[in-house]
Design a protein around this motif. Structure first.
Motif, PDB file in Angstrom:
ATOM      1  N   CYS A  56       0.833  -1.213   0.000  1.00  0.00           N
ATOM      2  CA  CYS A  56       0.000   0.000   0.000  1.00  0.00           C
ATOM      3  C   CYS A  56       0.864   1.257   0.000  1.00  0.00           C
ATOM      4  O   CYS A  56       0.562   2.234  -0.704  1.00  0.00           O
ATOM      5  CB  CYS A  56      -0.932   0.000   1.211  1.00  0.00           C
ATOM      6  N   VAL A 104      -6.625   0.184   0.579  1.00  0.00           N
ATOM      7  CA  VAL A 104      -6.627  -1.163   1.162  1.00  0.00           C
ATOM      8  C   VAL A 104      -5.784  -2.058   0.259  1.00  0.00           C
ATOM      9  O   VAL A 104      -5.647  -1.805  -0.943  1.00  0.00           O
ATOM     10  CB  VAL A 104      -8.051  -1.732   1.308  1.00  0.00           C
ATOM     11  N   TRP A 105      -5.213  -3.095   0.842  1.00  0.00           N
ATOM     12  CA  TRP A 105      -4.382  -4.009   0.060  1.00  0.00           C
ATOM     13  C   TRP A 105      -5.224  -4.775  -0.951  1.00  0.00           C
ATOM     14  O   TRP A 105      -4.872  -4.932  -2.097  1.00  0.00           O
ATOM     15  CB  TRP A 105      -3.655  -4.969   1.011  1.00  0.00           C
ATOM     16  N   LYS A 106      -6.377  -5.254  -0.485  1.00  0.00           N
ATOM     17  CA  LYS A 106      -7.306  -5.995  -1.315  1.00  0.00           C
ATOM     18  C   LYS A 106      -8.702  -5.701  -0.787  1.00  0.00           C
ATOM     19  O   LYS A 106      -8.886  -5.443   0.402  1.00  0.00           O
ATOM     20  CB  LYS A 106      -6.996  -7.497  -1.245  1.00  0.00           C
ATOM     21  N   LEU A 107      -9.686  -5.735  -1.649  1.00  0.00           N
ATOM     22  CA  LEU A 107     -11.029  -5.343  -1.244  1.00  0.00           C
ATOM     23  C   LEU A 107     -11.561  -6.196  -0.106  1.00  0.00           C
ATOM     24  O   LEU A 107     -12.266  -5.709   0.773  1.00  0.00           O
ATOM     25  CB  LEU A 107     -11.987  -5.416  -2.439  1.00  0.00           C
ATOM     26  N   SER A 134      -8.030  -0.132  -4.074  1.00  0.00           N
ATOM     27  CA  SER A 134      -7.643  -1.500  -3.738  1.00  0.00           C
ATOM     28  C   SER A 134      -6.432  -1.861  -4.579  1.00  0.00           C
ATOM     29  O   SER A 134      -6.530  -1.971  -5.811  1.00  0.00           O
ATOM     30  CB  SER A 134      -8.802  -2.466  -4.007  1.00  0.00           C
ATOM     31  N   ASP A 137      -6.350  -5.533  -6.393  1.00  0.00           N
ATOM     32  CA  ASP A 137      -7.432  -5.621  -7.372  1.00  0.00           C
ATOM     33  C   ASP A 137      -7.307  -4.592  -8.481  1.00  0.00           C
ATOM     34  O   ASP A 137      -8.014  -4.676  -9.498  1.00  0.00           O
ATOM     35  CB  ASP A 137      -8.789  -5.434  -6.678  1.00  0.00           C
ATOM     36  N   VAL A 150     -16.124  -3.370  -8.116  1.00  0.00           N
ATOM     37  CA  VAL A 150     -16.132  -3.451  -6.653  1.00  0.00           C
ATOM     38  C   VAL A 150     -17.320  -4.282  -6.185  1.00  0.00           C
ATOM     39  O   VAL A 150     -17.197  -5.124  -5.283  1.00  0.00           O
ATOM     40  CB  VAL A 150     -16.185  -2.038  -6.033  1.00  0.00           C
TER      41      VAL A 150
END
Length: 555
Positions: A56, A104-107, A134, A137, A150
């Motif tokens: 991130c 965020v790193w991933k949703l 994200s 993603d 999303v």
């Protein structure tokens, strides 16, 4: 430029000098971002928090953003309905306009509860003019096409979590059928053999566990067993003192008798499974026989005798984990034992408030007082004190503050996030000014130019944050009914004890009761001490009869 000046300049550069803007409306937040990191199980082999943070931060650096703050939830599920303080703080920061971007790193780190929750989050962020990113993603909600993606990923994460729960359930059933420990802390006095995955005696604590069992078989009360262990300084599994509840939990545990345990679950209104806390022996679904899990401290027959004894007593429910019942006594949750070194809550037992530490078997001489006398004294103090308050009394400020937090917690969280950030930026500006005027760390024309650039950047951000704070609606509460004596007494007379406790908790932090002398009538003025609520941070400087709970942002 000397080393000290260079280090100071690099610090300010890293926190404030990415893009310089000439106007201070909303652009002050555009170069700042917050990170939200979550890990439901912090174990080796899982996606570590550190990796999430690194990825991130790298994305933020590539896109010219300064990371203002990291919000984190360790060991918190994104699928279950659990409190996530990091999530709440991150959402408050971006929706309040403290930062323009939440990364965020991933949703699925943000949520695994589907588009129902994620959609609301997106709406709130979009309304505030912010964006959600994200990293893995490759999604950025500043792009119009990202919202559909999303939505799809949010539903996929929810489905994966549901399927994962199903797979975990199958794995647990398989391990139970083999008589192997499925995880968690075994009962006191037992250990898990790393080879067989079955329970064996703990050479250090098994003797004390057997002592507990022998006392219970002899009919000794749970309180007396707890006091016996505490007197000999035998620590509980968590390293503290024993009490009746922990003894009850140990004796009722199927694994204490070498039987495979299973925790009862029920289905909630939203279709999830929720543990009740009731543990019973697991039975093979085909044979309906109980399954052994290794050595026990007691035999199955001894367990049945102990449970029959426990259930024959009036406190059969002691130690069970149940939904917290609403207290019927006026001061439930507010009254505490004032014996030095104790401070535990007191509950109403019969006609008296009694120290729960004493009743549970802890080492406290135990305060006890006639509930009617304590209630009457606290009530009269409350009904007399509030109408006598001046408009700028700190207690009135606190009452208004607490009241508005209950009425509109989300709005208050946004105002608090902005107020806190303004205070932090003002502290940075003061430190920068000290560096120039007090410590003399900016010398020469080039350094002077750097100082001016950094100071203008900080001043611009502060002005922008204040402008955002002024745009937020100021929550109001009408405290006048609590300040008019006859009205307050009339409302109090018609209210339930639950309503009265709610009003008391606005003005009272705790009520302490000291230990009295046996046989002497209680004199509340001598034994009861009321701790009136103290002002917290971020409250108003004044609290008029119709009072805002927080500063308007113009000061």
């Amino acid at each position: 430029m000397d080393r000290g000046e260079n280090q100071l300049f690099e610090f300010w550069k890293s926190t404030t000098e990415h893009h310089i803007h000439d106007h201070t409306d909303c652009v002050h937040k555009d170069t700042f971002c917050d990170l939200y990191l979550r890990l439901s199980l912090d174990r080796d082999g899982k996606t570590a928090i550190e990796r999430q943070e690194a990825d991130c931060r790298a994305w933020a650096a590539r896109n010219g953003l300064t990371v203002r703050k990291i919000h984190m939830d360790r060991g918190r599920s994104g699928y279950k309905s659990v409190e996530r303080k990091g999530f709440d703080a991150a959402l408050a920061a971006v929706t309040a306009g403290v930062v323009g971007t939440l990364i965020v790193w991933k949703l699925d780190r943000l949520s695994r509860r589907g588009i129902d929750q994620v959609g609301r989050v997106l709406d709130d962020i979009e309304k505030a003019g912010g964006r959600l990113v994200s990293v893995v993603d490759g999604l950025d909600t500043s792009n119009d096409s990202a919202r559909m993606a999303v939505s799809m990923l949010a539903e996929l994460a929810r489905s994966e979590s549901k399927n994962l729960g199903t797979r975990v359930g199958h794995a647990k059933r398989y391990l139970r059928s083999k008589g192997q420990w499925i995880g968690g802390q075994p009962p006191y006095g037992l250990l898990v053999d790393p080879q067989t995955k079955k329970l064996v005696h703990d050479p250090e604590h098994a003797v004390y566990a057997r002592l507990v069992a022998d006392e219970a078989l002899a009919g000794t009360s749970l309180v007396k067993i707890a006091r016996l262990l505490n007197e000999y300084e035998i620590l509980s599994p968590r390293g503290g003192q024993w009490n009746a509840a922990s003894i009850m939990q140990l004796l009722r545990s199927p694994a204490f008798a070498g039987l495979m345990p299973e925790t009862e679950t029920v289905e909630t209104d939203d279709g999830e499974r929720k543990y009740t806390g009731r543990v019973f022996p697991y039975r093979d679904p085909e044979t309906l026989d109980t399954v052994g899990i290794g050595e026990g401290i007691i035999t199955v027959g001894e367990r049945e005798r102990i449970i029959r004894t426990l259930e024959s007593r009036t406190f059969v429910h002691a130690g069970k984990r149940r939904p917290k019942p609403e207290g019927t006594a006026l001061l439930t949750g507010l009254v505490h034992c004032a014996v030095p070194g104790c401070g535990r809550r007191m509950h109403r037992v019969g006609g008296s408030y009694q120290c729960m530490a004493r009743r549970a078997g802890n080492q406290c001489i135990g305060a006890s007082a006639l509930a009617e006398a304590v209630d009457r004294y606290v009530t009269e103090q409350f009904l007399t004190k509030l109408p006598a308050l001046e408009q700028d009394d700190p207690l009135l400020v606190t009452i208004a503050d607490r009241w508005v937090r209950r009425v509109d917690p989300e709005a208050f969280a946004r105002r608090e996030a902005l107020t806190t950030e303004i205070q932090d930026e003002e502290a940075r500006l003061a430190d920068l000014e000290d560096a120039r005027y007090v410590r003399g760390e900016f010398g020469g024309a080039a350094a002077e130019e750097r100082y001016n650039r950094l100071a203008e950047r900080l001043k611009g951000r502060i002005e922008g944050l204040r402008a955002d704070l002024r745009k937020l609606p100021v929550p109001f509460v009408d405290v006048s009914p609590m300040l008019d004596g006859p009205t307050l007494r009339g409302v109090w007379a018609d209210a339930t004890n639950e309503d009265r406790r709610g009003r008391l908790s606005l003005a009272v932090d705790r009520v302490e009761v000291t230990k009295g002398v046996r046989g002497q009538r209680i004199v509340p003025e001598q034994r009861v001490r009321i701790h009136w609520a103290k002002p917290g941070t971020g409250t108003a400087a004044r609290a008029p009869r119709r009072a805002p709970a927080v500063d308007s942002g113009q000061a």
